[in-house]
Design an enzyme around this catalytic site. Sequence first.
Site, short mmCIF file in Angstrom:
data_model
loop_
_atom_site.label_atom_id
_atom_site.label_comp_id
_atom_site.label_asym_id
_atom_site.label_seq_id
_atom_site.Cartn_x
_atom_site.Cartn_y
_atom_site.Cartn_z
N ASP A 1 0.81 -1.21 0.00
CA ASP A 1 0.00 0.00 0.00
C ASP A 1 0.84 1.27 0.00
O ASP A 1 2.06 1.23 0.21
CB ASP A 1 -0.95 0.01 1.21
CG ASP A 1 -0.31 -0.56 2.47
OD1 ASP A 1 0.93 -0.52 2.59
OD2 ASP A 1 -1.04 -1.05 3.34
N ASN B 1 -7.44 -3.03 14.53
CA ASN B 1 -8.83 -3.32 14.16
C ASN B 1 -8.94 -4.50 13.19
O ASN B 1 -9.99 -4.76 12.63
CB ASN B 1 -9.49 -2.08 13.54
CG ASN B 1 -8.84 -1.66 12.23
OD1 ASN B 1 -7.92 -2.32 11.74
ND2 ASN B 1 -9.32 -0.58 11.64
N HIS C 1 -7.24 -4.87 10.30
CA HIS C 1 -7.00 -4.64 8.87
C HIS C 1 -5.69 -5.29 8.41
O HIS C 1 -4.75 -5.43 9.19
CB HIS C 1 -7.03 -3.14 8.51
CG HIS C 1 -5.87 -2.33 8.97
ND1 HIS C 1 -5.99 -1.06 9.48
CD2 HIS C 1 -4.53 -2.59 8.99
CE1 HIS C 1 -4.81 -0.58 9.77
NE2 HIS C 1 -3.90 -1.48 9.50
#
Length: 245
Positions: free
Chosen positions: A68, A137, A139
């Site tokens: 990313d 969380n 991800h």
Amino acid sequence: MIEIIRVKDYETMSLYAARLVAAQVRLVPDSVLGLATGSTPLGMYRELVRQHREEGLDFSQVTTINLDEYCGLPGTHEQSYRYYMDSNFFSKINIDPDLTFIPDGMTTDIDACCEMYDELIDFLGGTDIQVLGVGENGHIAFNEPHDYCFTAQTHKAELTENTIEVNSRFFDDPAETPHFAISMGMRGIMSSKCILMLISGARKADAVYGLLRGEVTPRCPVSILQLHPNVKLIVTDDAFVKIKD
Ligand code: F6R
């Protein structure tokens, strides 16, 4: 199938991870490595650099694809993932810079950029090893929790408030933390031949639970790895506290 390698601390996790990546590169010199940024893999990169310098680990034929990049940050920005990879790893080993791929955070055509990234992954036949960290969380890459679907393709991801807050620790002015990123989708990640999942720290205990014991759901993106045939999880004891057998 998830193979669990429990270790006592971050240093041991990093050493094991580096050994597995190094073994891949020694056995298949033109390997395609899927790489991650963030604080988790820093120790692994340090050890791989050491092995390059002291033991001749050769990256000259390796190709890398990163997960990313933040939207709106050029590669020269100290918080861009291109900058992170260049300064922590690529500039310290003998990799060909033309074989290191990271989405272009400054692209003016995000859709085309995402499409090309998926074509590149297909062209390379997927990664041989995909290194992953996980968000608090759940991800992976910037595939954030979602109520009803996983995203298959590389895409523009809107970061959740939790992710923005956690990542703001790296920015001089926290308000500058980007709210969007280009992220590899689940297809790119799941097409890897081997997933190397690194998790350390008590703050990741819920994510470890979601990965190993939760249902497979986009509400906890890392849970999708339960469907992958070859996952190696290297996890520190403090992140493993919610798993009871
Ligand atoms: C980074 C990435 C993210 C991180 C995750 C954990 O390329 O894709 O999913 O792996 O946010 O970050 P750290 O390691 O900083 O806790």
